[in-house]
Design a protein around this motif. Structure first.
Motif, mmCIF file in Angstrom:
data_model
loop_
_atom_site.group_PDB
_atom_site.id
_atom_site.type_symbol
_atom_site.label_atom_id
_atom_site.label_comp_id
_atom_site.label_asym_id
_atom_site.label_seq_id
_atom_site.Cartn_x
_atom_site.Cartn_y
_atom_site.Cartn_z
ATOM 1 N N CYS A 335 0.822 -1.217 0.000
ATOM 2 C CA CYS A 335 0.000 0.000 0.000
ATOM 3 C C CYS A 335 0.851 1.260 0.000
ATOM 4 O O CYS A 335 0.372 2.333 -0.368
ATOM 5 C CB CYS A 335 -0.931 0.015 1.218
ATOM 6 S SG CYS A 335 -2.179 -1.287 1.220
ATOM 7 N N PHE A 336 2.106 1.142 0.445
ATOM 8 C CA PHE A 336 2.943 2.328 0.614
ATOM 9 C C PHE A 336 4.200 2.319 -0.244
ATOM 10 O O PHE A 336 4.879 3.339 -0.337
ATOM 11 C CB PHE A 336 3.353 2.467 2.085
ATOM 12 C CG PHE A 336 2.187 2.631 3.020
ATOM 13 C CD1 PHE A 336 1.636 3.882 3.236
ATOM 14 C CD2 PHE A 336 1.636 1.541 3.666
ATOM 15 C CE1 PHE A 336 0.562 4.042 4.087
ATOM 16 C CE2 PHE A 336 0.558 1.684 4.523
ATOM 17 C CZ PHE A 336 0.016 2.938 4.732
ATOM 18 N N MET A 337 4.511 1.184 -0.859
ATOM 19 C CA MET A 337 5.747 1.079 -1.623
ATOM 20 C C MET A 337 5.469 0.547 -3.021
ATOM 21 O O MET A 337 4.561 -0.260 -3.235
ATOM 22 C CB MET A 337 6.747 0.141 -0.933
ATOM 23 C CG MET A 337 7.287 0.633 0.386
ATOM 24 S SD MET A 337 8.504 -0.513 1.080
ATOM 25 C CE MET A 337 9.836 -0.325 -0.103
ATOM 26 N N ASP A 338 6.294 0.986 -3.976
ATOM 27 C CA ASP A 338 6.260 0.413 -5.310
ATOM 28 C C ASP A 338 6.772 -1.029 -5.229
ATOM 29 O O ASP A 338 7.642 -1.342 -4.413
ATOM 30 C CB ASP A 338 7.141 1.248 -6.241
ATOM 31 C CG ASP A 338 6.968 0.863 -7.683
ATOM 32 O OD1 ASP A 338 7.833 0.128 -8.184
ATOM 33 O OD2 ASP A 338 5.991 1.279 -8.317
ATOM 34 N N PRO A 339 6.255 -1.932 -6.071
ATOM 35 C CA PRO A 339 6.670 -3.344 -5.973
ATOM 36 C C PRO A 339 8.161 -3.581 -6.146
ATOM 37 O O PRO A 339 8.726 -4.447 -5.486
ATOM 38 C CB PRO A 339 5.871 -4.012 -7.101
ATOM 39 C CG PRO A 339 4.680 -3.159 -7.300
ATOM 40 C CD PRO A 339 5.150 -1.757 -7.031
ATOM 41 N N THR A 378 -4.064 -0.199 -4.704
ATOM 42 C CA THR A 378 -4.561 0.282 -3.413
ATOM 43 C C THR A 378 -3.985 1.662 -3.104
ATOM 44 O O THR A 378 -2.848 1.958 -3.476
ATOM 45 C CB THR A 378 -4.156 -0.680 -2.276
ATOM 46 O OG1 THR A 378 -2.726 -0.793 -2.237
ATOM 47 C CG2 THR A 378 -4.757 -2.054 -2.477
ATOM 48 N N PRO A 379 -4.759 2.510 -2.448
ATOM 49 C CA PRO A 379 -4.202 3.797 -2.005
ATOM 50 C C PRO A 379 -3.260 3.558 -0.826
ATOM 51 O O PRO A 379 -3.328 2.501 -0.196
ATOM 52 C CB PRO A 379 -5.460 4.573 -1.576
ATOM 53 C CG PRO A 379 -6.457 3.523 -1.221
ATOM 54 C CD PRO A 379 -6.168 2.342 -2.093
ATOM 55 N N PRO A 380 -2.358 4.491 -0.496
ATOM 56 C CA PRO A 380 -2.247 5.826 -1.094
ATOM 57 C C PRO A 380 -1.259 5.937 -2.250
ATOM 58 O O PRO A 380 -1.128 6.988 -2.838
ATOM 59 C CB PRO A 380 -1.743 6.653 0.088
ATOM 60 C CG PRO A 380 -0.889 5.692 0.863
ATOM 61 C CD PRO A 380 -1.540 4.350 0.720
ATOM 62 N N VAL A 381 -0.533 4.832 -2.584
ATOM 63 C CA VAL A 381 0.536 4.938 -3.567
ATOM 64 C C VAL A 381 0.174 4.297 -4.904
ATOM 65 O O VAL A 381 0.616 4.763 -5.949
ATOM 66 C CB VAL A 381 1.840 4.296 -3.016
ATOM 67 C CG1 VAL A 381 2.932 4.276 -4.077
ATOM 68 C CG2 VAL A 381 2.323 5.065 -1.789
ATOM 69 N N PHE A 386 -3.961 5.082 -9.759
ATOM 70 C CA PHE A 386 -3.943 6.482 -10.182
ATOM 71 C C PHE A 386 -3.995 6.610 -11.703
ATOM 72 O O PHE A 386 -4.687 7.484 -12.233
ATOM 73 C CB PHE A 386 -2.704 7.180 -9.617
ATOM 74 C CG PHE A 386 -2.812 7.497 -8.160
ATOM 75 C CD1 PHE A 386 -3.420 8.662 -7.726
ATOM 76 C CD2 PHE A 386 -2.343 6.609 -7.205
ATOM 77 C CE1 PHE A 386 -3.534 8.957 -6.374
ATOM 78 C CE2 PHE A 386 -2.458 6.884 -5.855
ATOM 79 C CZ PHE A 386 -3.056 8.061 -5.431
ATOM 80 N N VAL A 387 -3.275 5.730 -12.414
ATOM 81 C CA VAL A 387 -3.310 5.778 -13.881
ATOM 82 C C VAL A 387 -4.700 5.435 -14.390
ATOM 83 O O VAL A 387 -5.244 6.108 -15.271
ATOM 84 C CB VAL A 387 -2.259 4.816 -14.478
ATOM 85 C CG1 VAL A 387 -2.474 4.653 -15.980
ATOM 86 C CG2 VAL A 387 -0.856 5.334 -14.216
#
Length: 436
Positions: A335-339, A378-381, A386-387
């Motif tokens: 949820c907070f980090m890019d894979p 999932t938010p926030p990242v 977002f796209v």
């Protein structure tokens, strides 16, 4: 304080502080790792060791596959391949309830299978099929949710750049990881289709598309065959031992470029722009890999994996509990980090724990990629979230509620993937890529 403990404290505290200040993950990892290694080894030795670790991390032949697969995805995104895949998907699932949404799911899986990018799939397929769904009376937020939820299937169905990164830190076979992703990737798409089916059954206005005649359907499928052949050529060539994954990525670039020129959908003057787009994405990944190598050295020096292992085993020694605990941690991290940084940072920590329980690195790799792929929506990242929302011209808040059933279905599939190793291991075992 012991130098190893001090290095661990500086590394972990530094990453947290930089992230709270809003710094990019690569900067947070790089500066924190450099500070830790300089504290442990001194300025001169620390800087020299850090430079060596960066070079060692990116000096990898298999890693060269990433820039070429990224470039191939950029070419496909701009080369008109998305529309042909949408038309082919419409032929395959056009008679199902909610057919346009089902087409969206199938097209995302197909596009992901030839581009390896969930973000590219969400942008290309969403912008192609979104206006059609709007004309057919689909709820805007639901249409966006379908596109967002199904796009990450392309991160699991090969070729997958995330699996290449995982293979780098785990030494697992890229070919085995690629093949292992087929069934879980198909299950991701199937879960999305089931949710669409249940939604469309209660809404008769979401009619099925008009029946497509055999001749027209065959013509549509044939038009998409050249694009789908890319999967056969690249993955088939890798499995047959004709070329390595890196060489296969180069073939993917050449093939997609020739195909786009054949379709007359790109012009020569567009090539510099496409190269620049691919270079930007590649630079981010390579920089992450480089600074993560410094962090890997610090973690080994500070014995962080051993400490993490002891902490997890102190909670429970039951394999089921440990796997569920790791899954929950990865879901939260996603949820907070890019894979990509998540794999680079946490695969070296969790892999020794699961291998000690007898879990194959390939199985854990699929579990990790599947888990972190959920984080992309999932938010926030979540980048795909977002796209997909931007393409649909809708707010994040409006689409989240529609995504909840998809989250439930995907987490159920994740549990199946975690506790049914055969879903990941059967194909690579049958092909002799891994030993049982």
């Amino acid at each position: 304080m012991d130098p190893a403990a001090l290095a661990a404290l500086i590394l972990l505290a530094g990453i947290v502080v930089f992230l709270l200040l809003g710094a990019p993950i690569s900067i947070a990892v790089g500066l924190s790792s450099l500070a830790a290694i300089v504290t442990a080894l001194g300025v001169e030795n620390g800087v020299l060791t850090a430079a060596q670790q960066v070079f060692r991390g990116i000096n990898s032949f298999p890693l060269l596959a990433i820039p070429f697969f990224v470039l191939a995805g950029v070419i496909m995104n701009q080369g008109g391949i998305a529309l042909r895949l949408v038309n082919a998907a419409k032929v395959m699932v056009g008679r199902m309830p909610g057919s346009l949404a089902q087409t969206n799911v199938a097209a995302n899986a197909l596009f992901g299978a030839v581009s390896g990018s969930g973000v590219a799939a969400a942008a290309a397929i969403g912008s192609t099929i979104g206006p059609i769904q709007k004309r057919e009376g689909y709820d805007k937020s639901f249409a966006a949710a379908v596109n967002i939820a199904s796009a990450p299937s392309g991160m699991i169905i090969p070729p997958s750049n995330l699996m290449i990164v995982y293979s780098l830190v785990s030494s697992a076979s890229v070919a085995a990881l690629f093949v292992a992703g087929y069934i879980p990737g198909a299950m991701w798409a199937a879960a999305c289709m089931i949710i669409v089916y249940l939604y469309a059954r209660k809404r008769p206005e979401l009619k099925m598309t008009e029946r497509i005649g055999f001749r027209e359907g065959a013509k549509t499928i044939l038009a998409a065959v050249p694009a789908l052949l890319l999967i056969v050529i690249v993955i088939g060539g890798i499995l047959a031992g004709m070329f390595t994954p890196t060489e296969g990525s180069v073939i993917a670039v050449v093939y997609s470029l020739v195909l786009s020129f054949f379709y007359r959908t790109i012009k020569t003057r567009q090539i510099p722009t496409m190269l620049m787009d691919a270079a930007r994405t590649t630079a981010v990944v390579m920089f992450l890999v480089g600074v993560s190598s410094i962090m890997g050295f610090v973690m080994a020096f500070a014995q962080i994996p051993q400490m993490a292992s002891e902490a997890i085993f102190s909670v429970s020694t039951n394999p089921v509990v440990i796997l569920l605990l790791i899954a929950v941690i990865l879901l939260i991290l996603g949820c907070f980090m890019d894979p990509t940084p998540a794999v680079l940072i946490f695969a070296p920590i969790f892999l020794p724990i699961v291998t000690a329980m007898g879990i194959h690195p390939v199985h854990f790799g699929i579990m990790m990629v599947f888990n972190l792929s959920i984080g992309t929506i999932t938010p926030p990242v979540g980048p795909i979230l977002f796209v997909g929302a931007k393409v649909a011209d809708i707010s994040i808040e409006a689409v989240i509620r529609r995504l909840l059933p998809f989250f439930g279905a995907l987490i159920l599939v994740l549990i199946m993937v975690i506790f049914t190793p055969a879903l990941s291991m059967w194909l690579p075992t049958q092909l002799g890529l891994v030993t049982p």
